[in-house]
Design a protein around this motif. Structure first.
Motif, PDB file in Angstrom:
ATOM      1  N   SER A   1     -83.055  -3.409 -11.019  1.00 35.09           N
ATOM      2  CA  SER A   1     -83.152  -4.468 -12.034  1.00 35.09           C
ATOM      3  C   SER A   1     -83.266  -3.878 -13.435  1.00 35.09           C
ATOM      4  N   SER A   2     -84.024  -2.792 -13.568  1.00 32.75           N
ATOM      5  CA  SER A   2     -84.206  -2.207 -14.894  1.00 32.75           C
ATOM      6  C   SER A   2     -82.912  -1.599 -15.415  1.00 32.75           C
ATOM      7  N   LEU A   3     -82.173  -0.908 -14.561  1.00 29.71           N
ATOM      8  CA  LEU A   3     -80.921  -0.309 -14.998  1.00 29.71           C
ATOM      9  C   LEU A   3     -79.869  -1.377 -15.257  1.00 29.71           C
ATOM     10  N   ALA A   4     -79.842  -2.424 -14.435  1.00 29.93           N
ATOM     11  CA  ALA A   4     -78.905  -3.522 -14.672  1.00 29.93           C
ATOM     12  C   ALA A   4     -79.207  -4.222 -15.991  1.00 29.93           C
ATOM     13  N   LEU A   5     -80.455  -4.268 -16.373  1.00 28.04           N
ATOM     14  CA  LEU A   5     -80.832  -4.854 -17.660  1.00 28.04           C
ATOM     15  C   LEU A   5     -80.179  -4.087 -18.803  1.00 28.04           C
ATOM     16  N   ILE A   6     -80.086  -2.772 -18.673  1.00 26.25           N
ATOM     17  CA  ILE A   6     -79.439  -1.950 -19.703  1.00 26.25           C
ATOM     18  C   ILE A   6     -77.936  -2.176 -19.712  1.00 26.25           C
ATOM     19  N   THR A   7     -77.305  -2.117 -18.538  1.00 27.40           N
ATOM     20  CA  THR A   7     -75.851  -2.211 -18.499  1.00 27.40           C
ATOM     21  C   THR A   7     -75.339  -3.596 -18.886  1.00 27.40           C
ATOM     22  N   SER A   8     -76.167  -4.611 -18.747  1.00 26.47           N
ATOM     23  CA  SER A   8     -75.748  -5.945 -19.171  1.00 26.47           C
ATOM     24  C   SER A   8     -76.110  -6.224 -20.626  1.00 26.47           C
ATOM     25  N   THR A   9     -76.784  -5.284 -21.277  1.00 26.18           N
ATOM     26  CA  THR A   9     -77.177  -5.452 -22.673  1.00 26.18           C
ATOM     27  C   THR A   9     -76.363  -4.573 -23.606  1.00 26.18           C
ATOM     28  N   PHE A  10     -76.107  -3.332 -23.193  1.00 31.26           N
ATOM     29  CA  PHE A  10     -75.407  -2.369 -24.037  1.00 31.26           C
ATOM     30  C   PHE A  10     -73.974  -2.186 -23.552  1.00 31.26           C
ATOM     31  N   THR A  11     -73.073  -1.884 -24.486  1.00 37.87           N
ATOM     32  CA  THR A  11     -71.687  -1.611 -24.148  1.00 37.87           C
ATOM     33  C   THR A  11     -71.216  -0.359 -24.884  1.00 37.87           C
ATOM     34  N   GLY A  12     -70.108   0.214 -24.400  1.00 39.25           N
ATOM     35  CA  GLY A  12     -69.475   1.333 -25.085  1.00 39.25           C
ATOM     36  C   GLY A  12     -70.378   2.543 -25.197  1.00 39.25           C
TER      37      GLY A  12
END
Length: 478
Positions: free
Chosen positions: A140-151
């Motif tokens: 959940s914590s890593l998915a929070l990053i990948t759904s927030t940041f791009t590029g």
């Protein structure tokens, strides 16, 4: 919660939101990583107190010590690894923030139970419950990053996440050693409640994110897939652990092995046909995802085996107290903190292949240095230089590896994709730890330590080859 990237400079509010997301993701996953490593230096003290109180005080005491130490580690990893896929699916279905919050509360409660455990059985049970709670945190914590940041921002964020969670994992032995030598091993578990409470307070600044299905339908849980995945992962690993202790012919070893393997086959069959599969098999059609997970097997099996063995050798063979045993890993922590974000950013710009090839080889060189260990052991020259190289290789490898696995995964599936990678890493580590007794020859001597080092180096070299061959011509993570 999604804060989309933009071609223009992000606003001050967006930057603040991203910083909060990153801080929550780091703290939440660090809790699980810290608990997974902080206990290692406490194992001898736990065995002395709990086994010494029981009936195994006679000739079998040494064997009972080893079994208890192994299961204090493995009960946590077994629950964590077997439920990671389920947790990742729940994250995608019900929202990262909600699942994180539940996991954190459960982790605090189970940590207190472990701290208060009066005997080996209850401690192992509490560790298993901790693993259940921890399974809700990492994907959940890593998915929070990948759904927030791009590029490129995502590469930097994953690098920062890797650095700080790596610090939590590696600083665990230092913290645990200090606690064991001062106020007792029980505080190794109780202290984890502090970062949990801090994370829960910080999460009040995040909005809720309960999800519904992609078509607006109510969220759906693949119950059959979840059950098959949990049984399929838990059964074989349990059999590997117990088989070494009682023999692989025992019925309670053979039965879980057969049932688990059958469940894994059933899981793949079901996921191909389920209308809303927990783990879409289409994820594995992406080369980066498949190769990254194959490389993960070697890297994390090696790291779990190595990081468990080094503190034990420093204490039991070199005779250092737990605090100094923890200090031995400090150079790895510093190097990882200094360079993980840098290499995560570079991998996003230039592609992950060179980093995922060279990094494991540097790590392998660090462990091979420890073949210099001879009695009397000189930790400063026989172990510490290898630990520094180990830290550098870890910094070069882990952030690019994580970015590669998630680089081409849709945001809606980032939870389960992260869970697959984390489940593979946990199960690989658990199986490696389960074979420690066989590799070391039944006792942790200098010769046994050398055998462990060779196995660790071979696993890392295999991971480097997989990355070099499999990622030839692959897209950049950004």
């Amino acid at each position: 919660m999604t804060i989309p990237g933009s071609e223009t400079a992000p606003s001050a509010a967006t930057l603040r939101g991203r910083r909060v997301v990153l801080a929550v993701a780091v703290l939440a996953s660090s809790v699980a990583f810290l608990d997974g490593s902080i206990v290692t230096v406490a194992l001898p003290a736990i065995a002395r107190e709990l086994v010494g109180q029981g009936a195994a005080q006679g000739p079998g005491a040494a064997g009972a010590d080893l079994v208890l130490q192994q299961w204090v580690v493995d009960a946590y990893l077994l629950a964590l690894g077997s439920l990671m896929l389920v947790a990742g699916s729940l994250s995608d279905t019900f929202g990262r923030v909600r699942v994180l919050r539940i996991g954190l509360v459960a982790f605090a409660v189970t940590s207190v139970l472990a701290a208060l455990a009066p005997d080996p059985g209850l401690l192992i049970a509490a560790r298993a419950l901790q693993g259940v709670a921890a399974a809700l945190l990492v994907p959940s914590s890593l998915a929070l990053i990948t759904s927030t940041f791009t590029g490129a921002a995502q590469g930097r964020a994953i690098g920062a996440w890797t650095a700080w969670t790596g610090v939590a994992f590696l600083i665990g032995p230092l913290t645990g050693g200090a606690l064991v030598d001062t106020i007792g091993w029980r505080w190794v578990f109780a202290v984890v409640v502090v970062p949990v409470l801090l994370t829960l307070m910080l999460m009040t600044r995040l909005p809720g994110d309960a999800h519904r299905g992609a078509d607006g339908a109510p969220a759906h849980v693949d119950v059959i897939g979840a059950a098959l995945a949990a049984v399929g992962l838990a059964g074989p690993v349990f059999a590997l652990i117990e088989g070494q202790r009682v023999g692989f012919g025992a019925w309670f070893v053979v039965a879980p092995l057969i049932v688990g393997l059958a469940a894994l086959g059933g899981f793949v069959w079901w996921e191909r046909r389920a209308p809303a599969p927990m783990m879409p098999l289409s994820l594995f059609r992406t080369r980066e995802f498949t190769v990254g997970n194959l490389a993960t097997v070697g890297v994390y099996a090696a790291l779990s085996l190595g990081t468990l063995t080094i503190p034990l050798v420093v204490q039991e063979l070199a005779g250092l107290p737990a605090t100094l045993a923890g200090l031995v890993t400090l150079p790895t922590t510093i190097v990882s903190l200094l360079f993980s974000t840098l290499f995560g950013t570079l991998a996003a710009r230039h592609g992950p292949r060179p980093f995922m090839t060279v990094g494991p080889l540097i790590t392998a060189a660090g462990f091979l240095w420890m073949l210099l260990v001879r009695e009397p052991i000189d930790v400063r020259w026989q172990i510490l230089p290898g630990v520094v190289l180990f830290g550098l290789g870890l910094a070069v490898t882990v952030a690019p590896l994580t970015s590669t696995v998630l680089s081409r995964v849709p945001a809606a599936q980032s939870g389960i994709a992260s869970a697959v990678n984390n489940a593979i890493s946990r199960v690989a580590g658990l199986v490696a730890v389960a074979f420690l007794g066989i590799i070391a020859g039944g006792a942790l001597t200098v010769d046994g330590f050398h055998r462990v080092i060779v196995v660790v180096a071979v696993l890392l070299a295999a991971s480097a080859v997989v990355s070099s061959v499999g990622l030839r011509g692959a897209h950049r993570a950004s």
